[in-house]
Design a protein around this motif. Structure first.
Motif, PDB file in Angstrom:
ATOM      1  N   SER B  85      -9.005  -4.281  20.808  1.00  0.00           N
ATOM      2  CA  SER B  85      -8.650  -2.902  21.150  1.00  0.00           C
ATOM      3  C   SER B  85      -7.211  -2.641  20.709  1.00  0.00           C
ATOM      4  O   SER B  85      -6.267  -3.270  21.207  1.00  0.00           O
ATOM      5  N   ALA B  86      -7.056  -1.723  19.774  1.00  0.00           N
ATOM      6  CA  ALA B  86      -5.745  -1.440  19.154  1.00  0.00           C
ATOM      7  C   ALA B  86      -5.934  -0.248  18.224  1.00  0.00           C
ATOM      8  O   ALA B  86      -7.041   0.251  18.050  1.00  0.00           O
ATOM      9  N   VAL B  87      -4.838   0.166  17.610  1.00  0.00           N
ATOM     10  CA  VAL B  87      -4.913   1.170  16.547  1.00  0.00           C
ATOM     11  C   VAL B  87      -4.920   0.428  15.212  1.00  0.00           C
ATOM     12  O   VAL B  87      -4.115  -0.470  14.990  1.00  0.00           O
ATOM     13  N   TYR B  88      -5.852   0.812  14.341  1.00  0.00           N
ATOM     14  CA  TYR B  88      -5.985   0.177  13.033  1.00  0.00           C
ATOM     15  C   TYR B  88      -5.569   1.167  11.949  1.00  0.00           C
ATOM     16  O   TYR B  88      -6.089   2.277  11.866  1.00  0.00           O
ATOM     17  N   PHE B  89      -4.628   0.733  11.122  1.00  0.00           N
ATOM     18  CA  PHE B  89      -4.156   1.558  10.016  1.00  0.00           C
ATOM     19  C   PHE B  89      -4.672   0.992   8.699  1.00  0.00           C
ATOM     20  O   PHE B  89      -4.555  -0.208   8.432  1.00  0.00           O
ATOM     21  N   CYS B  90      -5.193   1.869   7.879  1.00  0.00           N
ATOM     22  CA  CYS B  90      -5.539   1.554   6.501  1.00  0.00           C
ATOM     23  C   CYS B  90      -4.333   1.919   5.638  1.00  0.00           C
ATOM     24  O   CYS B  90      -3.662   2.926   5.907  1.00  0.00           O
ATOM     25  N   ALA B  91      -4.024   1.103   4.643  1.00  0.00           N
ATOM     26  CA  ALA B  91      -2.882   1.385   3.772  1.00  0.00           C
ATOM     27  C   ALA B  91      -3.268   1.085   2.331  1.00  0.00           C
ATOM     28  O   ALA B  91      -4.136   0.253   2.070  1.00  0.00           O
ATOM     29  N   ALA B  92      -2.607   1.768   1.409  1.00  0.00           N
ATOM     30  CA  ALA B  92      -2.916   1.595  -0.008  1.00  0.00           C
ATOM     31  C   ALA B  92      -1.646   1.610  -0.829  1.00  0.00           C
ATOM     32  O   ALA B  92      -0.653   2.241  -0.457  1.00  0.00           O
ATOM     33  N   THR B  93      -1.694   0.936  -1.958  1.00  0.00           N
ATOM     34  CA  THR B  93      -0.536   0.880  -2.834  1.00  0.00           C
ATOM     35  C   THR B  93      -1.009   0.514  -4.240  1.00  0.00           C
ATOM     36  O   THR B  93      -2.185   0.229  -4.456  1.00  0.00           O
ATOM     37  N   SER B  94      -0.107   0.594  -5.187  1.00  0.00           N
ATOM     38  CA  SER B  94      -0.448   0.168  -6.541  1.00  0.00           C
ATOM     39  C   SER B  94       0.486  -0.947  -6.968  1.00  0.00           C
ATOM     40  O   SER B  94       1.366  -1.347  -6.195  1.00  0.00           O
ATOM     41  N   TYR B  95       0.287  -1.453  -8.153  1.00  0.00           N
ATOM     42  CA  TYR B  95       0.993  -2.646  -8.609  1.00  0.00           C
ATOM     43  C   TYR B  95       2.498  -2.428  -8.599  1.00  0.00           C
ATOM     44  O   TYR B  95       2.958  -1.358  -8.987  1.00  0.00           O
ATOM     45  N   PRO B  96       3.308  -3.406  -8.165  1.00  0.00           N
ATOM     46  CA  PRO B  96       4.761  -3.248  -8.162  1.00  0.00           C
ATOM     47  C   PRO B  96       5.304  -2.800  -9.513  1.00  0.00           C
ATOM     48  O   PRO B  96       4.909  -3.321 -10.557  1.00  0.00           O
ATOM     49  N   GLY B  97       6.192  -1.820  -9.498  1.00  0.00           N
ATOM     50  CA  GLY B  97       6.788  -1.302 -10.720  1.00  0.00           C
ATOM     51  C   GLY B  97       6.103  -0.063 -11.241  1.00  0.00           C
ATOM     52  O   GLY B  97       6.627   0.612 -12.123  1.00  0.00           O
ATOM     53  N   THR B  98       4.944   0.281 -10.672  1.00  0.00           N
ATOM     54  CA  THR B  98       4.261   1.507 -11.094  1.00  0.00           C
ATOM     55  C   THR B  98       4.732   2.682 -10.237  1.00  0.00           C
ATOM     56  O   THR B  98       5.459   2.504  -9.262  1.00  0.00           O
ATOM     57  N   SER B  99       4.278   3.858 -10.582  1.00  0.00           N
ATOM     58  CA  SER B  99       4.756   5.072  -9.888  1.00  0.00           C
ATOM     59  C   SER B  99       4.318   5.139  -8.435  1.00  0.00           C
ATOM     60  O   SER B  99       4.908   5.847  -7.637  1.00  0.00           O
ATOM     61  N   TYR B 100       3.231   4.450  -8.090  1.00  0.00           N
ATOM     62  CA  TYR B 100       2.686   4.580  -6.746  1.00  0.00           C
ATOM     63  C   TYR B 100       2.767   3.262  -5.984  1.00  0.00           C
ATOM     64  O   TYR B 100       1.884   2.934  -5.205  1.00  0.00           O
ATOM     65  N   ASP B 101       3.836   2.506  -6.190  1.00  0.00           N
ATOM     66  CA  ASP B 101       3.870   1.174  -5.610  1.00  0.00           C
ATOM     67  C   ASP B 101       4.418   1.153  -4.183  1.00  0.00           C
ATOM     68  O   ASP B 101       4.620   0.090  -3.626  1.00  0.00           O
ATOM     69  N   LYS B 102       4.655   2.316  -3.563  1.00  0.00           N
ATOM     70  CA  LYS B 102       5.015   2.281  -2.156  1.00  0.00           C
ATOM     71  C   LYS B 102       3.747   2.240  -1.325  1.00  0.00           C
ATOM     72  O   LYS B 102       2.692   2.721  -1.737  1.00  0.00           O
ATOM     73  N   VAL B 103       3.837   1.630  -0.148  1.00  0.00           N
ATOM     74  CA  VAL B 103       2.665   1.457   0.713  1.00  0.00           C
ATOM     75  C   VAL B 103       2.472   2.730   1.534  1.00  0.00           C
ATOM     76  O   VAL B 103       3.348   3.116   2.298  1.00  0.00           O
ATOM     77  N   ILE B 104       1.317   3.365   1.341  1.00  0.00           N
ATOM     78  CA  ILE B 104       0.986   4.617   2.013  1.00  0.00           C
ATOM     79  C   ILE B 104      -0.021   4.324   3.114  1.00  0.00           C
ATOM     80  O   ILE B 104      -1.063   3.700   2.858  1.00  0.00           O
ATOM     81  N   PHE B 105       0.271   4.789   4.319  1.00  0.00           N
ATOM     82  CA  PHE B 105      -0.584   4.531   5.464  1.00  0.00           C
ATOM     83  C   PHE B 105      -1.444   5.743   5.815  1.00  0.00           C
ATOM     84  O   PHE B 105      -1.022   6.889   5.662  1.00  0.00           O
ATOM     85  N   GLY B 106      -2.652   5.456   6.326  1.00  0.00           N
ATOM     86  CA  GLY B 106      -3.484   6.494   6.908  1.00  0.00           C
ATOM     87  C   GLY B 106      -3.034   6.784   8.328  1.00  0.00           C
ATOM     88  O   GLY B 106      -2.147   6.103   8.858  1.00  0.00           O
ATOM     89  N   PRO B 107      -3.655   7.758   8.995  1.00  0.00           N
ATOM     90  CA  PRO B 107      -3.237   8.164  10.337  1.00  0.00           C
ATOM     91  C   PRO B 107      -3.675   7.213  11.447  1.00  0.00           C
ATOM     92  O   PRO B 107      -3.203   7.325  12.568  1.00  0.00           O
ATOM     93  N   GLY B 108      -4.593   6.301  11.139  1.00  0.00           N
ATOM     94  CA  GLY B 108      -5.012   5.318  12.125  1.00  0.00           C
ATOM     95  C   GLY B 108      -6.279   5.693  12.866  1.00  0.00           C
ATOM     96  O   GLY B 108      -6.632   6.870  13.004  1.00  0.00           O
ATOM     97  N   THR B 109      -6.996   4.661  13.330  1.00  0.00           N
ATOM     98  CA  THR B 109      -8.169   4.800  14.193  1.00  0.00           C
ATOM     99  C   THR B 109      -7.951   3.934  15.417  1.00  0.00           C
ATOM    100  O   THR B 109      -7.644   2.741  15.287  1.00  0.00           O
ATOM    101  N   SER B 110      -8.069   4.535  16.586  1.00  0.00           N
ATOM    102  CA  SER B 110      -7.893   3.792  17.832  1.00  0.00           C
ATOM    103  C   SER B 110      -9.232   3.189  18.252  1.00  0.00           C
ATOM    104  O   SER B 110     -10.198   3.914  18.526  1.00  0.00           O
TER     105      SER B 110
END
Lengths: 115, 115
Positions: B85-110
């Motif tokens: 029992s917790a909040v679960y976050f999904c996160a996505a990113t792209s390969y280091p050095g690319t334009s989208y390489d920061k880790v983006i999080f979803g809003p979470g599911t409790s």
């Protein structure tokens, strides 16, 4: 291995006051992140450091937020002046340079309430 | 523009049954996905990850499935336990050095696992 250390755990201030948060990452981790998590939302990246250089600060409200990472280790995040909408948990994270560079290790966060 | 979506804010499951948490993403440049678990008053902790070259990754009771064509991933927990029992976050990113390489999080599911 010690985790990411953050202080303080809680802070209550009035709007227009200033506040500062401190973070000490895991030893040897080159990358340090500050995230803002507003209640009910996922963490949002404010700023990312690689050693003591800024990699990404595109979502940092620079008119009121500032951050620095001295000597590539500890970091401080400052808000001046604070607004009501800054009430959130401020999370610091770090990641290694090699191995799994995209696996972030988070601190416990600082919960900020702006009244 | 929410690049990582978790459309179920909450989920309740009986102990011993399967928990399935879903996540959708919009940016086809993402190639690495992570799940984080967060207890109250603690920072998120890494749970499991998957690279876009795989469609499944398993770690004990936790399995993540990736459907790149649908831009969808899911986390399966079998069997579910009250400690999950917790909040679960999904996160996505792209390969280091690319334009989208920061880790983006979803809003979470409790997730609540009922004994």
């Amino acid at each position: 291995e010690a985790g990411v250390a953050q202080s303080p755990r809680y802070k209550i201030i009035e709007k227009r006051q200033s506040v500062a948060f401190w973070c000490n990452p895991i030893s040897g981790h080159a990358t340090l992140y500050w995230y803002q998590q507003i209640l009910g939302q996922g963490p949002k990246l404010l700023i990312q450091f690689q050693n003591n250089g800024v990699v990404d600060d595109s979502q940092l409200p620079k008119d009121r937020f500032s951050a620095e990472r001295l000597k590539g280790v500890d970091s401080t995040l400052k808000i001046q002046p604070a607004k009501l909408e800054d009430s959130a948990v401020y999370l610091c994270a770090s990641s290694p340079e090699s191995g799994e560079p995209r696996k972030l290790f988070f601190g416990s966060g600082t919960q900020l309430s702006v009244l | 523009d929410q690049q990582v979506k978790q459309n179920s804010p909450s989920l309740s499951v009986q102990e011993g049954r399967i928990s399935i948490l879903n996540c959708d993403y919009t940016n086809s440049m993402f190639d690495y996905f992570l799940w984080y678990k967060k207890y109250p008053a603690e920072g998120p902790t890494f749970l499991i990850s998957i690279s876009s070259i795989k469609d499944k990754n398993e770690d004990g009771r936790f399995t993540v499935f990736l459907n790149k064509s649908a831009k969808h991933l899911s986390l399966h927990i079998v069997p579910s336990q009250p400690g999950d029992s917790a909040v679960y976050f999904c996160a996505a990113t792209s390969y280091p050095g690319t334009s989208y390489d920061k880790v983006i999080f979803g809003p979470g599911t409790s997730l609540s696992v009922i004994p």
